[in-house]
Design a protein around this motif. Structure first.
Motif, PDB file in Angstrom:
ATOM      1  N   UNK A 127       0.837  -1.206   0.000  1.00 24.64           N
ATOM      2  CA  UNK A 127       0.000   0.000   0.000  1.00 24.64           C
ATOM      3  C   UNK A 127       0.873   1.258   0.000  1.00 24.64           C
ATOM      4  N   UNK A 128       1.939   1.207   0.813  1.00 23.96           N
ATOM      5  CA  UNK A 128       2.853   2.344   0.852  1.00 23.96           C
ATOM      6  C   UNK A 128       3.495   2.565  -0.512  1.00 23.96           C
ATOM      7  N   UNK A 129       3.902   1.467  -1.140  1.00 29.54           N
ATOM      8  CA  UNK A 129       4.523   1.563  -2.459  1.00 29.54           C
ATOM      9  C   UNK A 129       3.555   2.123  -3.495  1.00 29.54           C
ATOM     10  N   UNK A 130       2.265   1.696  -3.396  1.00 27.84           N
ATOM     11  CA  UNK A 130       1.267   2.185  -4.346  1.00 27.84           C
ATOM     12  C   UNK A 130       1.015   3.684  -4.158  1.00 27.84           C
ATOM     13  N   UNK A 131       0.965   4.117  -2.883  1.00 29.28           N
ATOM     14  CA  UNK A 131       0.765   5.548  -2.621  1.00 29.28           C
ATOM     15  C   UNK A 131       1.946   6.372  -3.134  1.00 29.28           C
ATOM     16  N   UNK A 132       3.136   5.858  -2.938  1.00 29.11           N
ATOM     17  CA  UNK A 132       4.322   6.563  -3.439  1.00 29.11           C
ATOM     18  C   UNK A 132       4.312   6.615  -4.961  1.00 29.11           C
ATOM     19  N   UNK A 133       3.869   5.535  -5.574  1.00 26.78           N
ATOM     20  CA  UNK A 133       3.786   5.504  -7.034  1.00 26.78           C
ATOM     21  C   UNK A 133       2.773   6.518  -7.553  1.00 26.78           C
ATOM     22  N   UNK A 134       1.600   6.603  -6.879  1.00 27.15           N
ATOM     23  CA  UNK A 134       0.584   7.587  -7.269  1.00 27.15           C
ATOM     24  C   UNK A 134       1.113   9.014  -7.125  1.00 27.15           C
ATOM     25  N   UNK A 135       1.854   9.234  -6.039  1.00 27.06           N
ATOM     26  CA  UNK A 135       2.440  10.562  -5.829  1.00 27.06           C
ATOM     27  C   UNK A 135       3.487  10.873  -6.896  1.00 27.06           C
ATOM     28  N   UNK A 136       4.243   9.868  -7.302  1.00 24.33           N
ATOM     29  CA  UNK A 136       5.250  10.069  -8.352  1.00 24.33           C
ATOM     30  C   UNK A 136       4.578  10.447  -9.671  1.00 24.33           C
ATOM     31  N   UNK A 137       3.460   9.807  -9.968  1.00 24.50           N
ATOM     32  CA  UNK A 137       2.716  10.145 -11.194  1.00 24.50           C
ATOM     33  C   UNK A 137       2.190  11.577 -11.121  1.00 24.50           C
ATOM     34  N   UNK A 138       1.650  11.939  -9.939  1.00 21.18           N
ATOM     35  CA  UNK A 138       1.147  13.303  -9.771  1.00 21.18           C
ATOM     36  C   UNK A 138       2.275  14.336  -9.899  1.00 21.18           C
ATOM     37  N   UNK A 139       3.447  14.025  -9.344  1.00 23.53           N
ATOM     38  CA  UNK A 139       4.577  14.939  -9.444  1.00 23.53           C
ATOM     39  C   UNK A 139       5.084  15.052 -10.880  1.00 23.53           C
ATOM     40  N   UNK A 140       5.075  13.942 -11.593  1.00 22.41           N
ATOM     41  CA  UNK A 140       5.509  13.992 -12.990  1.00 22.41           C
ATOM     42  C   UNK A 140       4.592  14.888 -13.819  1.00 22.41           C
ATOM     43  N   UNK A 141       3.294  14.811 -13.547  1.00 22.00           N
ATOM     44  CA  UNK A 141       2.346  15.664 -14.258  1.00 22.00           C
ATOM     45  C   UNK A 141       2.539  17.137 -13.867  1.00 22.00           C
ATOM     46  N   UNK A 142       2.801  17.349 -12.584  1.00 27.60           N
ATOM     47  CA  UNK A 142       3.026  18.712 -12.102  1.00 27.60           C
ATOM     48  C   UNK A 142       4.250  19.345 -12.764  1.00 27.60           C
ATOM     49  N   UNK A 143       5.364  18.612 -12.813  1.00 25.51           N
ATOM     50  CA  UNK A 143       6.585  19.180 -13.380  1.00 25.51           C
ATOM     51  C   UNK A 143       6.563  19.202 -14.900  1.00 25.51           C
ATOM     52  N   UNK A 144       5.773  18.339 -15.490  1.00 23.41           N
ATOM     53  CA  UNK A 144       5.584  18.414 -16.935  1.00 23.41           C
ATOM     54  C   UNK A 144       4.840  19.702 -17.298  1.00 23.41           C
ATOM     55  N   UNK A 145       3.810  20.024 -16.512  1.00 23.15           N
ATOM     56  CA  UNK A 145       3.084  21.275 -16.716  1.00 23.15           C
ATOM     57  C   UNK A 145       3.985  22.475 -16.472  1.00 23.15           C
ATOM     58  N   UNK A 146       4.836  22.393 -15.445  1.00 23.53           N
ATOM     59  CA  UNK A 146       5.775  23.486 -15.151  1.00 23.53           C
ATOM     60  C   UNK A 146       6.769  23.675 -16.285  1.00 23.53           C
ATOM     61  N   UNK A 147       7.233  22.585 -16.888  1.00 22.57           N
ATOM     62  CA  UNK A 147       8.167  22.669 -18.003  1.00 22.57           C
ATOM     63  C   UNK A 147       7.517  23.317 -19.220  1.00 22.57           C
ATOM     64  N   UNK A 148       6.300  22.896 -19.520  1.00 23.63           N
ATOM     65  CA  UNK A 148       5.570  23.485 -20.654  1.00 23.63           C
ATOM     66  C   UNK A 148       5.348  24.972 -20.420  1.00 23.63           C
ATOM     67  N   UNK A 149       4.987  25.322 -19.183  1.00 24.81           N
ATOM     68  CA  UNK A 149       4.741  26.725 -18.848  1.00 24.81           C
ATOM     69  C   UNK A 149       6.017  27.557 -18.977  1.00 24.81           C
ATOM     70  N   UNK A 150       7.163  26.984 -18.582  1.00 27.33           N
ATOM     71  CA  UNK A 150       8.435  27.711 -18.669  1.00 27.33           C
ATOM     72  C   UNK A 150       8.823  27.983 -20.123  1.00 27.33           C
ATOM     73  N   UNK A 151       8.665  26.969 -20.986  1.00 29.21           N
ATOM     74  CA  UNK A 151       8.986  27.162 -22.400  1.00 29.21           C
ATOM     75  C   UNK A 151       8.046  28.193 -23.020  1.00 29.21           C
ATOM     76  N   UNK A 152       6.770  28.129 -22.654  1.00 21.71           N
ATOM     77  CA  UNK A 152       5.803  29.105 -23.165  1.00 21.71           C
ATOM     78  C   UNK A 152       6.137  30.511 -22.684  1.00 21.71           C
ATOM     79  N   UNK A 153       6.652  30.628 -21.463  1.00 22.27           N
ATOM     80  CA  UNK A 153       7.024  31.948 -20.931  1.00 22.27           C
ATOM     81  C   UNK A 153       8.118  32.600 -21.762  1.00 22.27           C
ATOM     82  N   UNK A 154       9.065  31.792 -22.240  1.00 23.16           N
ATOM     83  CA  UNK A 154      10.170  32.342 -23.050  1.00 23.16           C
ATOM     84  C   UNK A 154       9.616  32.997 -24.313  1.00 23.16           C
ATOM     85  N   UNK A 155       8.778  32.269 -25.065  1.00 24.19           N
ATOM     86  CA  UNK A 155       8.238  32.804 -26.310  1.00 24.19           C
ATOM     87  C   UNK A 155       7.292  33.968 -26.053  1.00 24.19           C
ATOM     88  N   UNK A 156       6.454  33.854 -25.013  1.00 24.79           N
ATOM     89  CA  UNK A 156       5.502  34.922 -24.707  1.00 24.79           C
ATOM     90  C   UNK A 156       6.218  36.193 -24.280  1.00 24.79           C
TER      91      UNK A 156
END
Length: 299
Positions: A127-156
């Motif tokens: 259960x602990x491993x599954x929760x950590x895995x879910x959190x890792x997926x959520x963090x990957x989505x969070x930092x993927x959005x942050x990366x897209x936002x950073x690249x968009x900031x440069x052009x904007x």
């Protein structure tokens, strides 16, 4: 080619120049149409003020709207579409990856800590491993959005800068009006007000007051950074670090502590030198009494 001074302008006069200027002002005040001239000058000054403020608003609003609209409706959707084709691309730099790993470790330790304090029921390793895995997926989505936002900031931001430059190029007349308006505003200030704004500018950007006294008084409370930045300015290392770290995140650049500390150690010193030279060379010539007031207030 050296320009020779006009001998007429240097011709001595038996009557002091200040008395001549006073007599000239008195002559203008006694003219029959003096009141009409004053009204016309007031209307012209008001029109210049309105025009200057309107163009200042345009210089601020237009680049901001260009940034928001292009980023929201054109740049970000295009980058998001391109980024989705590369599922493995999450982080722009190593700093993002380190922050994600730190957050994941904190999350895992928090789960175990709550179990030890009996604030949560005993959990199996799966259960602990599954929760950590879910959190890792959520963090990957969070930092993927942050990366897209950073690249968009440069052009904007580039588009915003271009729009600002275009406005300045095609609005030279309005910029000249703003320059005259600013000069009138500065010359209209009292010597104390001029000295106050000089001290305010130097304290905010290039001052070197110590923050340790405030830290001792506040004793590691939440408002340390806020109080030190308000009362002793952004020249403190905390303020500069916040600005530079947020700028790095805004453009997706790696956070380099050594580079930040080097910037803090050199740039404010250069700014302080330039500012003092500006006071010595120009302000001292135009507003000598204001500079004297500035030195007295600083002491």
């Amino acid at each position: 080619m050296r320009i020779k001074p006009n001998p007429k302008s240097q011709k001595p006069s038996f009557v002091p120049r200040s008395i001549l200027q006073t007599l000239e002002k008195l002559k203008q005040a006694l003219e029959p149409n003096a009141e009409h001239k004053v009204v016309e000058e007031f209307r012209a000054s008001r029109q210049r003020t309105i025009s200057s403020l309107r163009y200042l608003v345009i210089l601020f609003i237009v680049p901001l709207l260009v940034n928001i609209l292009f980023k929201t409706f054109i740049i970000q959707p295009w980058i998001d579409k391109y980024w989705s084709q590369e599922p493995s691309e999450i982080f722009l730099n190593s700093s993002q990856e380190e922050r994600a790993l730190t957050e994941l470790k904190i999350f895992e330790r928090k789960i175990k800590f709550e179990v030890l304090l009996e604030k949560a029921p005993e959990l199996s390793s799966n259960i602990v491993e599954q929760r950590v895995k879910d959190q890792a997926i959520a963090l990957s989505q969070k930092y993927k959005t942050e990366s897209i936002d950073a690249v968009a900031n440069v052009f904007a931001d580039i588009l915003s800068l271009l729009s600002f430059i275009i406005l300045c190029v095609f609005g030279k007349q309005q910029l000249t009006t703003i320059q005259f308006f600013s000069a009138d505003l500065i010359y209209g200030l009292s010597d104390s007000a001029k000295a106050f704004f000089i001290i305010l500018a130097t304290d905010i950007f290039v001052g070197y007051h110590s923050t340790y006294g405030w830290e001792i008084i506040l004793e590691n409370t939440f408002f340390i950074i806020l109080a030190t930045d308000i009362f002793v300015g952004y020249h403190s290392t905390y303020g500069w670090e916040i600005i530079l770290e947020n700028t790095s995140k805004h453009f997706g650049l790696p956070e380099n502590k050594s580079l930040i500390l080097l910037f803090i150690a050199t740039v404010p010193v250069v700014m302080d030198t330039i500012f003092k030279y500006w006071i010595f060379r120009y302000v001292n010539r135009s507003f000598p009494s204001a500079v004297a007031t500035y030195h007295n207030m600083n002491e």
